[in-house]
Design a protein around this motif. Structure first.
Motif, mmCIF file in Angstrom:
data_model
loop_
_atom_site.group_PDB
_atom_site.id
_atom_site.type_symbol
_atom_site.label_atom_id
_atom_site.label_comp_id
_atom_site.label_asym_id
_atom_site.label_seq_id
_atom_site.Cartn_x
_atom_site.Cartn_y
_atom_site.Cartn_z
ATOM 1 N N GLN A 129 8.025 62.914 -35.652
ATOM 2 C CA GLN A 129 7.404 61.935 -34.769
ATOM 3 C C GLN A 129 6.113 62.511 -34.192
ATOM 4 O OE1 GLN A 129 10.053 59.403 -32.449
ATOM 5 N NE2 GLN A 129 9.162 60.375 -30.653
ATOM 6 N N TYR A 130 5.018 61.767 -34.311
ATOM 7 C CA TYR A 130 3.731 62.164 -33.760
ATOM 8 C C TYR A 130 3.352 61.157 -32.685
ATOM 9 C CZ TYR A 130 3.373 65.315 -37.688
ATOM 10 O OH TYR A 130 3.612 66.320 -38.586
ATOM 11 N N ILE A 131 3.131 61.650 -31.471
ATOM 12 C CA ILE A 131 2.784 60.791 -30.344
ATOM 13 C C ILE A 131 1.309 60.978 -30.048
ATOM 14 C CG2 ILE A 131 3.252 60.224 -27.939
ATOM 15 C CD1 ILE A 131 6.046 61.600 -28.460
ATOM 16 N N VAL A 132 0.541 59.906 -30.165
ATOM 17 C CA VAL A 132 -0.899 59.936 -29.931
ATOM 18 C C VAL A 132 -1.152 59.445 -28.513
ATOM 19 C CG1 VAL A 132 -3.120 59.027 -30.679
ATOM 20 C CG2 VAL A 132 -1.358 59.515 -32.369
ATOM 21 N N ASP A 133 -1.864 60.265 -27.744
ATOM 22 C CA ASP A 133 -2.177 59.921 -26.362
ATOM 23 C C ASP A 133 -3.689 59.944 -26.193
ATOM 24 O OD1 ASP A 133 -1.723 59.223 -23.753
ATOM 25 O OD2 ASP A 133 -1.238 61.250 -23.092
ATOM 26 N N VAL A 134 -4.243 58.841 -25.720
ATOM 27 C CA VAL A 134 -5.688 58.719 -25.487
ATOM 28 C C VAL A 134 -5.904 58.155 -24.092
ATOM 29 C CG1 VAL A 134 -6.281 58.403 -27.930
ATOM 30 C CG2 VAL A 134 -5.759 56.421 -26.529
ATOM 31 N N ARG A 135 -7.145 58.097 -23.671
ATOM 32 C CA ARG A 135 -7.441 57.497 -22.367
ATOM 33 C C ARG A 135 -7.060 56.026 -22.382
ATOM 34 N NH1 ARG A 135 -13.009 59.496 -19.759
ATOM 35 N NH2 ARG A 135 -12.791 57.401 -18.945
ATOM 36 N N LYS A 136 -6.754 55.520 -21.200
ATOM 37 C CA LYS A 136 -6.282 54.136 -21.072
ATOM 38 C C LYS A 136 -7.279 53.123 -21.637
ATOM 39 C CE LYS A 136 -3.836 51.363 -17.736
ATOM 40 N NZ LYS A 136 -3.299 51.311 -16.393
ATOM 41 N N ASP A 137 -8.585 53.378 -21.484
ATOM 42 C CA ASP A 137 -9.575 52.418 -21.984
ATOM 43 C C ASP A 137 -9.789 52.512 -23.494
ATOM 44 O OD1 ASP A 137 -10.697 54.905 -21.424
ATOM 45 O OD2 ASP A 137 -12.692 54.091 -21.092
ATOM 46 N N ASP A 138 -9.198 53.507 -24.167
ATOM 47 C CA ASP A 138 -9.296 53.618 -25.623
ATOM 48 C C ASP A 138 -8.062 53.093 -26.352
ATOM 49 O OD1 ASP A 138 -11.835 54.638 -26.024
ATOM 50 O OD2 ASP A 138 -11.200 56.721 -25.867
ATOM 51 N N VAL A 139 -7.024 52.761 -25.622
ATOM 52 C CA VAL A 139 -5.776 52.321 -26.255
ATOM 53 C C VAL A 139 -5.988 51.066 -27.096
ATOM 54 C CG1 VAL A 139 -3.440 51.453 -25.817
ATOM 55 C CG2 VAL A 139 -4.290 53.412 -24.548
ATOM 56 N N GLY A 140 -6.707 50.100 -26.569
ATOM 57 C CA GLY A 140 -6.957 48.855 -27.297
ATOM 58 C C GLY A 140 -7.721 49.073 -28.585
ATOM 59 N N ARG A 141 -8.653 50.023 -28.578
ATOM 60 C CA ARG A 141 -9.421 50.333 -29.787
ATOM 61 C C ARG A 141 -8.522 50.951 -30.852
ATOM 62 N NH1 ARG A 141 -14.842 50.439 -28.955
ATOM 63 N NH2 ARG A 141 -15.262 52.144 -30.394
ATOM 64 N N LEU A 142 -7.515 51.675 -30.416
ATOM 65 C CA LEU A 142 -6.604 52.342 -31.338
ATOM 66 C C LEU A 142 -5.547 51.389 -31.884
ATOM 67 C CD1 LEU A 142 -6.093 55.109 -32.529
ATOM 68 C CD2 LEU A 142 -4.647 55.614 -30.582
ATOM 69 N N ILE A 143 -5.133 50.433 -31.080
ATOM 70 C CA ILE A 143 -4.120 49.471 -31.525
ATOM 71 C C ILE A 143 -4.755 48.344 -32.333
ATOM 72 C CG2 ILE A 143 -2.432 47.773 -30.732
ATOM 73 C CD1 ILE A 143 -1.824 49.694 -28.418
ATOM 74 N N GLY A 144 -5.914 47.858 -31.900
ATOM 75 C CA GLY A 144 -6.595 46.792 -32.619
ATOM 76 C C GLY A 144 -6.028 45.426 -32.293
ATOM 77 N N ARG A 145 -6.712 44.407 -32.773
ATOM 78 C CA ARG A 145 -6.239 43.049 -32.525
ATOM 79 C C ARG A 145 -4.943 42.808 -33.278
ATOM 80 N NH1 ARG A 145 -11.128 38.928 -31.692
ATOM 81 N NH2 ARG A 145 -12.471 40.372 -30.605
ATOM 82 N N GLN A 146 -3.972 42.333 -32.544
ATOM 83 C CA GLN A 146 -2.636 42.041 -33.071
ATOM 84 C C GLN A 146 -2.014 43.252 -33.764
ATOM 85 O OE1 GLN A 146 -3.016 38.512 -35.458
ATOM 86 N NE2 GLN A 146 -3.379 37.213 -33.679
ATOM 87 N N GLY A 147 -2.467 44.458 -33.409
ATOM 88 C CA GLY A 147 -1.877 45.684 -33.936
ATOM 89 C C GLY A 147 -2.283 46.050 -35.343
ATOM 90 N N HIS A 148 -3.355 45.449 -35.856
ATOM 91 C CA HIS A 148 -3.753 45.699 -37.238
ATOM 92 C C HIS A 148 -4.223 47.133 -37.471
ATOM 93 C CE1 HIS A 148 -3.197 41.671 -38.774
ATOM 94 N NE2 HIS A 148 -3.798 41.191 -37.687
ATOM 95 N N VAL A 149 -4.965 47.708 -36.540
ATOM 96 C CA VAL A 149 -5.450 49.083 -36.702
ATOM 97 C C VAL A 149 -4.268 50.047 -36.657
ATOM 98 C CG1 VAL A 149 -6.889 50.895 -35.708
ATOM 99 C CG2 VAL A 149 -7.730 48.557 -35.786
ATOM 100 N N ALA A 150 -3.368 49.863 -35.707
ATOM 101 C CA ALA A 150 -2.191 50.722 -35.604
ATOM 102 C C ALA A 150 -1.330 50.625 -36.866
ATOM 103 C CB ALA A 150 -1.374 50.356 -34.374
ATOM 104 N N ALA A 151 -1.163 49.452 -37.388
ATOM 105 C CA ALA A 151 -0.372 49.271 -38.606
ATOM 106 C C ALA A 151 -1.020 49.983 -39.794
ATOM 107 C CB ALA A 151 -0.199 47.781 -38.910
ATOM 108 N N ALA A 152 -2.342 49.897 -39.888
ATOM 109 C CA ALA A 152 -3.044 50.571 -40.971
ATOM 110 C C ALA A 152 -2.914 52.088 -40.846
ATOM 111 C CB ALA A 152 -4.518 50.166 -40.978
ATOM 112 N N LEU A 153 -3.036 52.604 -39.626
ATOM 113 C CA LEU A 153 -2.862 54.042 -39.405
ATOM 114 C C LEU A 153 -1.465 54.495 -39.802
ATOM 115 C CD1 LEU A 153 -4.608 54.414 -35.929
ATOM 116 C CD2 LEU A 153 -5.427 55.331 -38.109
ATOM 117 N N ARG A 154 -0.470 53.724 -39.432
ATOM 118 C CA ARG A 154 0.911 54.080 -39.778
ATOM 119 C C ARG A 154 1.121 54.073 -41.286
ATOM 120 N NH1 ARG A 154 2.200 50.756 -34.894
ATOM 121 N NH2 ARG A 154 2.759 52.310 -33.321
#
Length: 86
Positions: free
Chosen positions: A36-61
């Protein structure tokens, strides 16, 4: 064939997405059947990492899971993004 360093892969994929890459921390936790890898970023960067409807996070996974070793006894890789809600 060499094994991929998953933490380095995650760092190289995530860093260009962030406004504050210096705040990026990645923590590894081997639990049960997962690496398990837990990615922690600043609160204002979380949305950029997750993306709209979670598309960026899904691609990273998808990329991270595809990079893991295919040996039969290899654990699955799980990528979690700390969204600061809890």
């Amino acid at each position: 064939m060499t094994e991929t360093n998953i933490e380095t892969l995650i760092r190289s994929l995530v860093t260009p997405l962030l406004k504050h890459p210096e705040a990026l921390t990645i923590t590894q936790d081997d639990s049960g059947k997962y690496h398990q890898y837990i990615v922690d970023v600043r609160k204002d960067d979380v949305g950029r990492l997750i993306g709209r409807q979670g598309h960026v996070a899904a691609a990273l996974r998808t990329i991270v899971e595809g990079a893991r070793s295919r040996r039969s006894n290899s654990k699955k890789v799980r990528l979690l993004i700390n969204d600061h809600r809890h």
